[in-house]
Scaffold this active site. Sequence first.
Site: not given
Length: 539
Positions: A20, A28, A97, A198, A321
Amino acid sequence: MKKWWQEEVVYQIYPRSFQDSNGDGIGDIPGIISRLDELKELGVGIIWLSPVYKSPDADNGYDISDYRDINPKFGTMSDMDNLIKEAASRKIKIVMDLVINHTSDEHEWFKKSRDKNSPYRDYYIWKPGNANNKPPNNWTGFFMGSVWEYDEQSGEYYLHLFHKKQPDLNYHNPKVIEEIKDIMRFWLDKGIAGFRCDVINIIYKSSFANGKKALAIRGLEHYKSKEGTHRILRELRRDVLDRYDCFTVGETVMVDLDEAKLLCDNERKELDMLFYFEHLEVDRRIARYVPKKFKAKKLLAVLAKWQQGLEWNAVYLENHDQPRIVSHYGDDSLYPERSAKMLATMQFTLGGTMFIYQGQEIGMTNFDFDELSQLNDVESHNIHALMKKIGIPRKLRWEWIKTASRDNARTPMQWNGEAMAGFTSGTPWLKINGNYQKINYQEQKERSDSVLAYYKEVIAFRHNNDVLKYGSFTPVFAKGSVIAYRRELDGDNYLIILNFSKKPAKAAFKGSLVLSNLGRANYDGKLAAYEAVVMKCER
Ligand code: ISL
Ligand code: CA
């Protein structure tokens, strides 16, 4: 022919948990830029960015509402351009992605699509209910429950294999494919080096008939790895990807080897490589949440199957994941560092492009949450609710969620031992793991026997080593907790021996030791707990 992306180490960044920069508790893009030097030092050549596009964040960015804009939480398009430029100046490429199975329900296309007469209606999969106006078929989704959501406005159902805020695009509509091509060109023209695609093997639904009986994800047989998907992949390759110097890695869910061969066979020109899951499911039953006993022999068999079965592998042990590998196949309580290094040895002696996930390089462990309310992940909450509904006892539910929650990998990066682990000056969006004072980047950077130092070592070792990159793979030995395999090229060969247990073990092999996670100088046939050795052998 060798390709540049076969030689590089790819580092996956989960932006909201990396760094951050402005104290709002959310990682970010400027934060990423501020850490590029650390990645360079590690030996990273490519960054895969989990989604940073505009998104209402129903599934942490995997629900995109504008493919040509940046989520304001992460910064602006000019920050993004800056990241591409700053990375390039350090010879690091960026891979985006590409989430195209579905969009967000807040995407303009979907908003318009709710109107039956709109030209966008066909961008998504709308169906009337059955005779009693119940869902059109019996399919169930990846996040549990029916895949159909009823829309009052148009009196029909739309399909969503994931969250109801992630409606699936309709790949029977050529216009959708053209839109996707344009989006890809938009990013490639900005200088990105490719895409992680994805759930790419399920984009094309070939029929909407009822699914056969299944414990989870009913209906899969109607959309997994269908010819329509192959055709679309070839089209995207021909019309877009082949015109740039880039690569794709597909995330292919529930893929088996035969499907995988078709999806990434070099000649067929579909994907360059893909992520399969079988090597991480050796100790999992269907649905990933239900554990079973780990067997090293089984792991070796799975590794051999994929290493030998595909021309080129995408090798990974962690992503956003999956549980942390040291908590999964290692021992995060008694031998956290040693087992993390053993697993690094395994990964970096396999053939293929290496993918590591943020925090893996310092041996970050699973999330130490102690209440369900500390979890953010939609999948964890949905699965927990389902387990409760079907009567799984509280204790088991908790155990399973603990080992398999996707938030295990999503806690903020542990940069240092100061407040909030150096991740933020504010309140982090997800709790920081309580072990950050023990496990953090700063401490490891200064210590020559750290996990981080070892990652640097194995990355450098592999960089100059064609045997490890391109050699053949042969399983050699599997007994109890120990496995051994050989990598060989043009008469040079390495033997890799790994112990997956806190019990010492024996494995009598001769050779000259070239890499050891214990800093040994030679190998005497005896393995300590979680020991890994790599030997150069005569043949
Ligand atoms: O993580 C999983 C196992 O519990 C999978 O079911 C996962 O949802 C699947 O691998 C697809 O993952 C990808 O697409 C999802 C997104 O939630 C994941 O983060 C992403 O990696 C939907 O876009
Ligand atoms: Ca921020």
